[in-house]
Design a protein around this motif. Structure first.
Motif, PDB file in Angstrom:
ATOM      1  N   LEU A 175       0.837  -1.208   0.000  1.00 24.48           N
ATOM      2  CA  LEU A 175       0.000   0.000   0.000  1.00 24.48           C
ATOM      3  C   LEU A 175       0.869   1.253   0.000  1.00 24.48           C
ATOM      4  O   LEU A 175       0.593   2.214  -0.732  1.00 24.48           O
ATOM      5  CB  LEU A 175      -0.937   0.001   1.205  1.00 24.48           C
ATOM      6  N   ALA A 176       1.912   1.254   0.825  1.00 20.74           N
ATOM      7  CA  ALA A 176       2.798   2.417   0.876  1.00 20.74           C
ATOM      8  C   ALA A 176       3.427   2.672  -0.484  1.00 20.74           C
ATOM      9  O   ALA A 176       3.487   3.820  -0.957  1.00 20.74           O
ATOM     10  CB  ALA A 176       3.885   2.194   1.931  1.00 20.74           C
ATOM     11  N   ALA A 177       3.909   1.618  -1.130  1.00 22.65           N
ATOM     12  CA  ALA A 177       4.579   1.776  -2.417  1.00 22.65           C
ATOM     13  C   ALA A 177       3.617   2.241  -3.504  1.00 22.65           C
ATOM     14  O   ALA A 177       3.952   3.123  -4.310  1.00 22.65           O
ATOM     15  CB  ALA A 177       5.244   0.461  -2.819  1.00 22.65           C
ATOM     16  N   MET A 178       2.431   1.666  -3.538  1.00 27.07           N
ATOM     17  CA  MET A 178       1.473   2.043  -4.579  1.00 27.07           C
ATOM     18  C   MET A 178       0.992   3.474  -4.378  1.00 27.07           C
ATOM     19  O   MET A 178       0.806   4.228  -5.344  1.00 27.07           O
ATOM     20  CB  MET A 178       0.305   1.064  -4.586  1.00 27.07           C
TER      21      MET A 178
ATOM     22  N   SER B  18      10.740  -5.962   5.363  1.00 25.32           N
ATOM     23  CA  SER B  18      10.203  -6.269   4.040  1.00 25.32           C
ATOM     24  C   SER B  18       9.732  -5.005   3.342  1.00 25.32           C
ATOM     25  O   SER B  18       9.993  -4.804   2.144  1.00 25.32           O
ATOM     26  CB  SER B  18       9.031  -7.259   4.164  1.00 25.32           C
ATOM     27  N   ALA B  19       9.029  -4.133   4.067  1.00 23.47           N
ATOM     28  CA  ALA B  19       8.549  -2.882   3.483  1.00 23.47           C
ATOM     29  C   ALA B  19       9.720  -1.996   3.046  1.00 23.47           C
ATOM     30  O   ALA B  19       9.659  -1.340   1.996  1.00 23.47           O
ATOM     31  CB  ALA B  19       7.662  -2.137   4.480  1.00 23.47           C
ATOM     32  N   ARG B  20      10.791  -1.989   3.842  1.00 23.97           N
ATOM     33  CA  ARG B  20      11.976  -1.218   3.473  1.00 23.97           C
ATOM     34  C   ARG B  20      12.591  -1.781   2.195  1.00 23.97           C
ATOM     35  O   ARG B  20      12.954  -1.025   1.271  1.00 23.97           O
ATOM     36  CB  ARG B  20      13.000  -1.257   4.605  1.00 23.97           C
ATOM     37  N   ALA B  21      12.684  -3.103   2.098  1.00 21.93           N
ATOM     38  CA  ALA B  21      13.252  -3.727   0.903  1.00 21.93           C
ATOM     39  C   ALA B  21      12.366  -3.486  -0.315  1.00 21.93           C
ATOM     40  O   ALA B  21      12.868  -3.243  -1.423  1.00 21.93           O
ATOM     41  CB  ALA B  21      13.434  -5.227   1.138  1.00 21.93           C
ATOM     42  N   THR B  22      11.037  -3.521  -0.130  1.00 21.64           N
ATOM     43  CA  THR B  22      10.119  -3.241  -1.238  1.00 21.64           C
ATOM     44  C   THR B  22      10.289  -1.810  -1.728  1.00 21.64           C
ATOM     45  O   THR B  22      10.339  -1.547  -2.938  1.00 21.64           O
ATOM     46  CB  THR B  22       8.663  -3.492  -0.799  1.00 21.64           C
ATOM     47  N   ALA B  23      10.359  -0.873  -0.797  1.00 19.31           N
ATOM     48  CA  ALA B  23      10.534   0.534  -1.180  1.00 19.31           C
ATOM     49  C   ALA B  23      11.825   0.725  -1.972  1.00 19.31           C
ATOM     50  O   ALA B  23      11.834   1.373  -3.036  1.00 19.31           O
ATOM     51  CB  ALA B  23      10.531   1.419   0.064  1.00 19.31           C
ATOM     52  N   GLU B  24      12.911   0.146  -1.484  1.00 18.02           N
ATOM     53  CA  GLU B  24      14.195   0.326  -2.153  1.00 18.02           C
ATOM     54  C   GLU B  24      14.212  -0.362  -3.517  1.00 18.02           C
ATOM     55  O   GLU B  24      14.783   0.162  -4.484  1.00 18.02           O
ATOM     56  CB  GLU B  24      15.313  -0.198  -1.257  1.00 18.02           C
ATOM     57  N   ALA B  25      13.563  -1.531  -3.634  1.00 15.10           N
ATOM     58  CA  ALA B  25      13.550  -2.260  -4.905  1.00 15.10           C
ATOM     59  C   ALA B  25      12.794  -1.507  -5.990  1.00 15.10           C
ATOM     60  O   ALA B  25      13.011  -1.747  -7.184  1.00 15.10           O
ATOM     61  CB  ALA B  25      12.936  -3.639  -4.707  1.00 15.10           C
TER      62      ALA B  25
ATOM     63  N   GLY C 265      12.696   1.943  -6.105  1.00 15.24           N
ATOM     64  CA  GLY C 265      13.191   3.309  -6.195  1.00 15.24           C
ATOM     65  C   GLY C 265      12.424   4.304  -5.352  1.00 15.24           C
ATOM     66  O   GLY C 265      12.395   5.500  -5.667  1.00 15.24           O
ATOM     67  N   LEU C 266      11.819   3.827  -4.261  1.00 21.42           N
ATOM     68  CA  LEU C 266      10.978   4.688  -3.426  1.00 21.42           C
ATOM     69  C   LEU C 266      11.564   4.882  -2.023  1.00 21.42           C
ATOM     70  O   LEU C 266      10.876   5.351  -1.118  1.00 21.42           O
ATOM     71  CB  LEU C 266       9.564   4.087  -3.313  1.00 21.42           C
ATOM     72  N   GLY C 267      12.824   4.510  -1.864  1.00 19.15           N
ATOM     73  CA  GLY C 267      13.438   4.558  -0.543  1.00 19.15           C
ATOM     74  C   GLY C 267      13.522   5.948   0.059  1.00 19.15           C
ATOM     75  O   GLY C 267      13.520   6.101   1.283  1.00 19.15           O
ATOM     76  N   GLN C 268      13.598   6.994  -0.782  1.00 18.92           N
ATOM     77  CA  GLN C 268      13.662   8.358  -0.260  1.00 18.92           C
ATOM     78  C   GLN C 268      12.296   8.887   0.137  1.00 18.92           C
ATOM     79  O   GLN C 268      12.189   9.826   0.925  1.00 18.92           O
ATOM     80  CB  GLN C 268      14.280   9.290  -1.319  1.00 18.92           C
ATOM     81  N   GLN C 269      11.244   8.290  -0.405  1.00 21.45           N
ATOM     82  CA  GLN C 269       9.890   8.781  -0.156  1.00 21.45           C
ATOM     83  C   GLN C 269       9.209   8.042   0.992  1.00 21.45           C
ATOM     84  O   GLN C 269       8.338   8.599   1.675  1.00 21.45           O
ATOM     85  CB  GLN C 269       9.055   8.618  -1.434  1.00 21.45           C
ATOM     86  N   ILE C 270       9.605   6.786   1.215  1.00 20.41           N
ATOM     87  CA  ILE C 270       8.958   5.939   2.222  1.00 20.41           C
ATOM     88  C   ILE C 270       9.913   5.722   3.393  1.00 20.41           C
ATOM     89  O   ILE C 270      11.035   5.242   3.225  1.00 20.41           O
ATOM     90  CB  ILE C 270       8.548   4.585   1.619  1.00 20.41           C
ATOM     91  N   GLU C 271       9.447   6.069   4.583  1.00 17.19           N
ATOM     92  CA  GLU C 271      10.171   5.796   5.818  1.00 17.19           C
ATOM     93  C   GLU C 271       9.519   4.598   6.487  1.00 17.19           C
ATOM     94  O   GLU C 271       8.293   4.476   6.498  1.00 17.19           O
ATOM     95  CB  GLU C 271      10.104   7.007   6.755  1.00 17.19           C
ATOM     96  N   THR C 272      10.322   3.681   7.035  1.00 12.45           N
ATOM     97  CA  THR C 272       9.762   2.521   7.729  1.00 12.45           C
ATOM     98  C   THR C 272       9.970   2.663   9.227  1.00 12.45           C
ATOM     99  O   THR C 272      10.959   3.249   9.683  1.00 12.45           O
ATOM    100  CB  THR C 272      10.400   1.215   7.232  1.00 12.45           C
ATOM    101  N   LEU C 273       9.028   2.111   9.989  1.00 15.78           N
ATOM    102  CA  LEU C 273       9.028   2.294  11.443  1.00 15.78           C
ATOM    103  C   LEU C 273       8.408   1.078  12.116  1.00 15.78           C
ATOM    104  O   LEU C 273       7.241   0.755  11.873  1.00 15.78           O
ATOM    105  CB  LEU C 273       8.218   3.548  11.801  1.00 15.78           C
ATOM    106  N   GLN C 274       9.188   0.394  12.969  1.00 16.10           N
ATOM    107  CA  GLN C 274       8.607  -0.646  13.811  1.00 16.10           C
ATOM    108  C   GLN C 274       8.059   0.012  15.063  1.00 16.10           C
ATOM    109  O   GLN C 274       8.783   0.695  15.798  1.00 16.10           O
ATOM    110  CB  GLN C 274       9.632  -1.716  14.182  1.00 16.10           C
TER     111      GLN C 274
END
Length: 385
Positions: free
Chosen positions: A251-254, A276-283, A285-294
């Motif tokens: 959902l975050a990536a889309m 997993s969400a961090r790896a999806t974002a980076e795969a 090209g969305l790593g700068q836009q999506i921050e992950t937080l446990q």
């Protein structure tokens, strides 16, 4: 520890900060069976690691049995980590009175290096079991004994097969009180690279989805998320959006792809989900836009800090069907949303979340419904309302 002492010990454990209810307890018969079986293996100096300790029963029980500290433990859920610390404090099993105490680690070498005994509450998914079995075979001592326990009704022959890929000797033990232990030893050589994370291209979404073993649905797209994504064009533009209970971060990536100006936080109580969400974002090209937080229900996010929250709440707490986890997330959304912000929720229609959404967030409208799921949009009330 005598049986009566175990009963007394278990009765003092709490699930907090996880959902608590009369039909939910902080231990089960598998915890008891694992501790009693391990007692004969825990000689002075034995290095012990624990995986999947839900609320501290195994870690603190082992310390009560006289296990040499520090007992190293991995728990995927942040609520489990916090419950362990809370229970240790309340039972006086942390600090100067307990030699060595315990240490909390990610699944990896710091957890397992040199471990001669590993206690495991068997996970629900075979993928998670494979990731754990690989880690034990890869990092633990050559003489390691893995005691993997579960409730008989949740166990399958597939679990034996997974363990047999990583250990030369796997022996099912006799069941007791509807629980059983699989005893695995003689770890086999493992490939140079661990089996997780895995990545898979979802052609329908135009997205590479990455997953660690413990994350719900793996690299697949669960049907609730699939239904919510049908309404992606209707989602409002937001300066800060939150994917609450993010799983693999689909959902975050889309949303990020559709709204390149938005800042997105993908958050989950599961360490595997966040990774997993961090790896999806980076795969993608969305790593700068999506921050992950446990985090536990966005506890660390300031009130009124999000314009949009996307939520596909769980309807299980462990193995029990229970709406409490969903209600906790809805209440958290009401706190974190800014006035006028929106919570978009997809949920199993039989759970009837609508009254809670109205009460805890604000006016709620039904956006869509199919035979299984309902999608709603709830608007956070302004201070004047």
């Amino acid at each position: 520890m005598a049986d009566t002492n175990l009963e007394s010990f278990f009765s003092r454990l709490r699930r907090f900060p996880d959902v608590e209810a009369a039909n939910l307890q902080a231990w089960d018969a598998t915890d008891r069976l694992l501790l009693e079986t391990a007692a004969g293996l825990l000689t002075p100096g034995t290095r012990l690691a624990v995986v999947g300790d839900r609320y501290g029963a195994l870690t603190l029980g082992a310390l009560s049995l006289g296990a040499a500290g520090p007992v190293r433990v991995h728990q995927d859920l942040v609520t489990g980590e916090r419950a362990l610390r809370n229970n240790a404090d309340s039972l006086g099993l942390r600090g100067g009175g307990v030699p060595g105490g315990f240490e909390q680690h990610p699944l990896g070498p710091a957890l397992l290096e040199g471990a001669a005994v590993v206690l495991l509450q068997l996970p629900k998914s075979l993928a998670e079991l494979e990731e754990i079995a690989d880690a034990v075979a890869r990092y633990a001592a050559p003489e390691v004994v893995l005691l993997a326990g579960g409730r008989v009704k949740h166990m399958s022959l597939g679990m034996n097969a997974v363990l047999e890929r990583y250990f030369g000797d796997v022996q099912p033990q006799l069941a007791r009180q509807k629980s059983r232990i699989l005893r695995a030893s003689s770890p086999k050589a493992v490939p140079a690279a661990p089996p997780f994370p895995v990545g898979q291209e979802n052609a329908d979404l135009g997205l590479t989805v990455c997953a660690y073993g413990a994350v719900f649905a793996g690299t697949g797209l669960d049907i609730g998320t699939r239904f919510l994504l049908e309404f992606l064009p209707q989602l409002p533009a937001a300066g800060h959006a939150v994917d609450l209970g993010c799983g693999t971060g689909i959902l975050a990536a889309m949303y990020a792809k559709a709204n390149p100006g938005a800042r997105i936080t993908a958050t989950d109580q599961s360490a595997a989900a966040v990774a997993s969400a961090r790896a999806t974002a980076e795969a993608n090209g969305l790593g700068q836009q999506i921050e992950t937080l446990q985090d536990d229900a966005m506890a660390s996010l300031p009130a009124g800090s999000a314009d949009l929250i996307l939520l596909n709440p769980p309807f299980h707490v462990g193995a029990a069907v229970h709406a409490g986890a969903g209600i906790k997330l809805i209440e958290a959304a009401g706190r974190v949303l800014a006035p006028g912000g929106e919570l978009w929720t997809v949920y199993n229609s039989h759970l009837h979340y609508r009254p809670a959404l109205e009460r805890l967030v604000g006016p709620t409208r039904e956006v869509g419904r199919n035979p299984k799921f309902t999608v709603t949009a709830s608007t956070r009330k302004t201070s004047e309302e």
